[in-house]
Design a protein around this motif. Sequence first.
Motif, PDB file in Angstrom:
ATOM      1  N   MET A   1     -26.626 -33.887 -14.485  1.00  0.00           N
ATOM      2  CA  MET A   1     -26.634 -35.170 -13.861  1.00  0.00           C
ATOM      3  C   MET A   1     -27.055 -36.483 -14.527  1.00  0.00           C
ATOM      4  SD  MET A   1     -28.374 -35.672  -9.822  1.00  0.00           S
ATOM      5  CE  MET A   1     -27.757 -34.246  -9.368  1.00  0.00           C
ATOM      6  N   GLU A   2     -26.410 -37.431 -14.272  1.00  0.00           N
ATOM      7  CA  GLU A   2     -27.050 -38.722 -15.001  1.00  0.00           C
ATOM      8  C   GLU A   2     -28.280 -39.085 -14.267  1.00  0.00           C
ATOM      9  OE1 GLU A   2     -25.925 -43.296 -14.613  1.00  0.00           O
ATOM     10  OE2 GLU A   2     -23.871 -41.896 -14.626  1.00  0.00           O
ATOM     11  N   HIS A   3     -29.197 -39.596 -15.195  1.00  0.00           N
ATOM     12  CA  HIS A   3     -30.424 -40.293 -14.921  1.00  0.00           C
ATOM     13  C   HIS A   3     -30.423 -41.780 -15.170  1.00  0.00           C
ATOM     14  CE1 HIS A   3     -31.535 -36.100 -14.589  1.00  0.00           C
ATOM     15  NE2 HIS A   3     -32.615 -36.219 -14.479  1.00  0.00           N
ATOM     16  N   ARG A   4     -31.315 -42.416 -14.163  1.00  0.00           N
ATOM     17  CA  ARG A   4     -31.568 -43.689 -14.191  1.00  0.00           C
ATOM     18  C   ARG A   4     -32.705 -44.131 -14.476  1.00  0.00           C
ATOM     19  NH1 ARG A   4     -27.317 -44.798  -9.057  1.00  0.00           N
ATOM     20  NH2 ARG A   4     -25.236 -44.842 -10.398  1.00  0.00           N
ATOM     21  N   HIS A   5     -32.950 -45.461 -14.772  1.00  0.00           N
ATOM     22  CA  HIS A   5     -34.521 -45.853 -14.760  1.00  0.00           C
ATOM     23  C   HIS A   5     -34.738 -46.351 -13.334  1.00  0.00           C
ATOM     24  CE1 HIS A   5     -35.783 -45.722 -18.991  1.00  0.00           C
ATOM     25  NE2 HIS A   5     -34.619 -46.235 -19.158  1.00  0.00           N
ATOM     26  N   LEU A   6     -35.952 -46.068 -13.111  1.00  0.00           N
ATOM     27  CA  LEU A   6     -36.449 -46.695 -11.619  1.00  0.00           C
ATOM     28  C   LEU A   6     -36.699 -48.244 -11.773  1.00  0.00           C
ATOM     29  CD1 LEU A   6     -36.749 -45.785  -8.610  1.00  0.00           C
ATOM     30  CD2 LEU A   6     -39.247 -44.946  -9.168  1.00  0.00           C
ATOM     31  N   GLY A   7     -35.982 -48.938 -11.361  1.00  0.00           N
ATOM     32  CA  GLY A   7     -36.325 -50.364 -11.329  1.00  0.00           C
ATOM     33  C   GLY A   7     -36.577 -50.645 -12.711  1.00  0.00           C
ATOM     34  N   ARG A   8     -37.518 -51.744 -13.247  1.00  0.00           N
ATOM     35  CA  ARG A   8     -37.849 -52.060 -14.458  1.00  0.00           C
ATOM     36  C   ARG A   8     -39.100 -51.228 -14.938  1.00  0.00           C
ATOM     37  NH1 ARG A   8     -37.402 -58.673 -13.184  1.00  0.00           N
ATOM     38  NH2 ARG A   8     -35.176 -58.657 -12.957  1.00  0.00           N
ATOM     39  N   THR A   9     -38.840 -49.904 -14.822  1.00  0.00           N
ATOM     40  CA  THR A   9     -40.046 -48.999 -15.485  1.00  0.00           C
ATOM     41  C   THR A   9     -39.425 -48.151 -16.363  1.00  0.00           C
ATOM     42  OG1 THR A   9     -39.754 -47.283 -13.685  1.00  0.00           O
ATOM     43  CG2 THR A   9     -41.055 -49.398 -13.161  1.00  0.00           C
ATOM     44  N   GLY A  10     -40.396 -47.465 -17.112  1.00  0.00           N
ATOM     45  CA  GLY A  10     -39.623 -46.356 -18.129  1.00  0.00           C
ATOM     46  C   GLY A  10     -39.601 -45.030 -17.204  1.00  0.00           C
ATOM     47  N   LEU A  11     -39.613 -45.151 -16.124  1.00  0.00           N
ATOM     48  CA  LEU A  11     -39.556 -43.750 -15.032  1.00  0.00           C
ATOM     49  C   LEU A  11     -37.874 -43.502 -15.246  1.00  0.00           C
ATOM     50  CD1 LEU A  11     -40.781 -41.367 -13.585  1.00  0.00           C
ATOM     51  CD2 LEU A  11     -40.789 -42.602 -11.502  1.00  0.00           C
ATOM     52  N   ARG A  12     -37.614 -42.347 -15.383  1.00  0.00           N
ATOM     53  CA  ARG A  12     -36.154 -42.162 -15.305  1.00  0.00           C
ATOM     54  C   ARG A  12     -36.170 -40.949 -14.198  1.00  0.00           C
ATOM     55  NH1 ARG A  12     -32.231 -43.343 -18.815  1.00  0.00           N
ATOM     56  NH2 ARG A  12     -31.343 -41.213 -18.629  1.00  0.00           N
ATOM     57  N   VAL A  13     -34.908 -40.941 -13.272  1.00  0.00           N
ATOM     58  CA  VAL A  13     -34.861 -40.041 -12.134  1.00  0.00           C
ATOM     59  C   VAL A  13     -33.365 -39.865 -12.287  1.00  0.00           C
ATOM     60  CG1 VAL A  13     -37.086 -40.930 -10.834  1.00  0.00           C
ATOM     61  CG2 VAL A  13     -34.670 -41.814 -10.381  1.00  0.00           C
ATOM     62  N   SER A  14     -32.944 -38.592 -11.516  1.00  0.00           N
ATOM     63  CA  SER A  14     -31.724 -38.352 -11.196  1.00  0.00           C
ATOM     64  C   SER A  14     -31.239 -39.315 -10.352  1.00  0.00           C
ATOM     65  CB  SER A  14     -31.787 -36.878 -10.551  1.00  0.00           C
ATOM     66  OG  SER A  14     -32.399 -36.593  -9.630  1.00  0.00           O
ATOM     67  N   ARG A  15     -30.017 -39.430 -10.507  1.00  0.00           N
ATOM     68  CA  ARG A  15     -29.293 -40.458  -9.675  1.00  0.00           C
ATOM     69  C   ARG A  15     -29.155 -40.075  -8.013  1.00  0.00           C
ATOM     70  NH1 ARG A  15     -23.049 -42.073 -11.633  1.00  0.00           N
ATOM     71  NH2 ARG A  15     -22.421 -39.985 -11.531  1.00  0.00           N
ATOM     72  N   ILE A  16     -29.153 -38.778  -7.853  1.00  0.00           N
ATOM     73  CA  ILE A  16     -29.250 -38.309  -6.579  1.00  0.00           C
ATOM     74  C   ILE A  16     -30.771 -37.641  -6.289  1.00  0.00           C
ATOM     75  CG2 ILE A  16     -28.463 -36.589  -5.032  1.00  0.00           C
ATOM     76  CD1 ILE A  16     -26.462 -38.683  -5.291  1.00  0.00           C
ATOM     77  N   GLY A  17     -31.352 -37.925  -5.230  1.00  0.00           N
ATOM     78  CA  GLY A  17     -32.835 -37.343  -5.041  1.00  0.00           C
ATOM     79  C   GLY A  17     -32.652 -36.352  -3.884  1.00  0.00           C
ATOM     80  N   LEU A  18     -33.560 -35.567  -3.934  1.00  0.00           N
ATOM     81  CA  LEU A  18     -33.474 -34.544  -2.682  1.00  0.00           C
ATOM     82  C   LEU A  18     -34.584 -34.787  -1.651  1.00  0.00           C
ATOM     83  CD1 LEU A  18     -32.616 -31.708  -1.608  1.00  0.00           C
ATOM     84  CD2 LEU A  18     -34.374 -30.507  -3.124  1.00  0.00           C
ATOM     85  N   GLY A  19     -34.281 -34.898  -0.509  1.00  0.00           N
ATOM     86  CA  GLY A  19     -35.146 -35.288   0.663  1.00  0.00           C
ATOM     87  C   GLY A  19     -35.780 -33.952   1.337  1.00  0.00           C
ATOM     88  N   THR A  20     -36.815 -34.114   1.683  1.00  0.00           N
ATOM     89  CA  THR A  20     -37.330 -32.909   2.446  1.00  0.00           C
ATOM     90  C   THR A  20     -37.831 -33.199   3.905  1.00  0.00           C
ATOM     91  OG1 THR A  20     -39.726 -33.202   1.654  1.00  0.00           O
ATOM     92  CG2 THR A  20     -38.411 -32.009   0.114  1.00  0.00           C
ATOM     93  N   LEU A  21     -37.237 -34.056   4.612  1.00  0.00           N
ATOM     94  CA  LEU A  21     -37.501 -34.350   5.989  1.00  0.00           C
ATOM     95  C   LEU A  21     -37.781 -33.013   6.868  1.00  0.00           C
ATOM     96  CD1 LEU A  21     -38.340 -36.458   8.121  1.00  0.00           C
ATOM     97  CD2 LEU A  21     -35.787 -36.696   8.400  1.00  0.00           C
ATOM     98  N   THR A  22     -36.873 -32.041   6.634  1.00  0.00           N
ATOM     99  CA  THR A  22     -36.589 -31.122   7.508  1.00  0.00           C
ATOM    100  C   THR A  22     -37.334 -29.748   7.152  1.00  0.00           C
ATOM    101  OG1 THR A  22     -34.514 -30.309   6.703  1.00  0.00           O
ATOM    102  CG2 THR A  22     -34.294 -31.950   8.307  1.00  0.00           C
ATOM    103  N   TRP A  23     -37.810 -29.786   5.796  1.00  0.00           N
ATOM    104  CA  TRP A  23     -38.762 -28.708   5.355  1.00  0.00           C
ATOM    105  C   TRP A  23     -39.864 -28.390   6.035  1.00  0.00           C
ATOM    106  CZ3 TRP A  23     -38.705 -28.095  -0.554  1.00  0.00           C
ATOM    107  CH2 TRP A  23     -37.593 -28.410  -1.357  1.00  0.00           C
ATOM    108  N   ALA A  24     -39.960 -27.055   6.376  1.00  0.00           N
ATOM    109  CA  ALA A  24     -41.073 -26.478   7.154  1.00  0.00           C
ATOM    110  C   ALA A  24     -41.151 -26.831   8.432  1.00  0.00           C
ATOM    111  CB  ALA A  24     -42.521 -26.935   6.494  1.00  0.00           C
ATOM    112  N   HIS A  25     -39.982 -27.411   9.039  1.00  0.00           N
ATOM    113  CA  HIS A  25     -39.506 -27.595  10.356  1.00  0.00           C
ATOM    114  C   HIS A  25     -38.063 -26.822  10.581  1.00  0.00           C
ATOM    115  CE1 HIS A  25     -38.478 -30.000  13.925  1.00  0.00           C
ATOM    116  NE2 HIS A  25     -39.804 -29.949  14.190  1.00  0.00           N
TER     117      HIS A  25
END
Length: 327
Positions: free
Chosen positions: A1-25
């Motif tokens: 998966m392609e990764h992107r910089h988060l704004g003007r920072t050096g942090l790189r993240v995958s261009r899709i994120g995994l949400g956990t809103l329903t986890w443990a529920h």
Amino acid sequence: MEHRHLGRTGLRVSRIGLGTLTWAHDTGERDAADQLKTFWGAGGSLVDTADVYADGGAEYLLGRLLEDLVPRRDLVIATKAGSVPEAGRRFDSSRGHLLSALDASLERLGTDYVDLWQVHAYDPGTPTDETLQALDIAVSSGRARYVGVSNFSGWQLAKAATWQLAAPGTRTRLASTQMEYSLLQRGIEREVLPAVADLGLGLLPSSPLGRGVLTGKYRYGTPAGSRGASEELAPFVAPYLDETASRIVDAVAIAADGLAVTPLQVALAWVRDRAWVTAPILGARTSQQLTEALSVEGLTLPEEICQALDDVSAPVHRYPDQDWSEL
């Protein structure tokens, strides 16, 4: 998966994120483990949670999976604090509450730091500089590597980000903002997106599938087992089941048929590739749903399809955003 910089920072993240809103529920440990394995196996890194998801249960479950399933170093863990389930008060972004909440999050996650720590919502009862000081302390103490906000309006975001930029080297610049954004909810284009662009922030869209409606599963009714059929979540879905939304969903379905893909893939590709978007945060009930969503990696929508979807979903912006020649 392609990764992107988060704004003007050096942090790189995958261009899709995994949400956990329903986890443990709604999502138990086995399904959560399957999702995390699927996501990690596809090259995903950004996992988003919050201290109020399942009253801390989502963070605790993620922490358990980090012990046994996925190496901590392979993930970019983002969590949030500031929402509170107190009667008469929805948010508490005081310095004391935020830092205590961060310590509790770290304990549940079983880690010494989070990669991205976000203020969950704007708290009008706390001075903004006090809230932002908590972010500075979190970074200077090593408990958070980067910081951001969530659900801030345009002026709130601009105020917070500008305050942090006013004293370079002593305050931690905001890396990102997390906001709801999809073909069914484009309200942030009025003021939030211009602020994001001007200040160099990364945008993490939540509910990129219009609370599930853009998958097309509600076109002919409410399927059993869906969020719309849930007594608890039906009010969350209901605003996107009107006639305007129906027209947009139909357009997405037509585009999907023409491209031989699914409506989910079309809707997700549209928001993923919008200007200033870093990574949509995707929540799935099962690993099968997640696998379908992750298959969007190889899809780029043709320009004419993007334009058609833009046109059918365009929000109405009047004064002060309208063309002055019309006045």
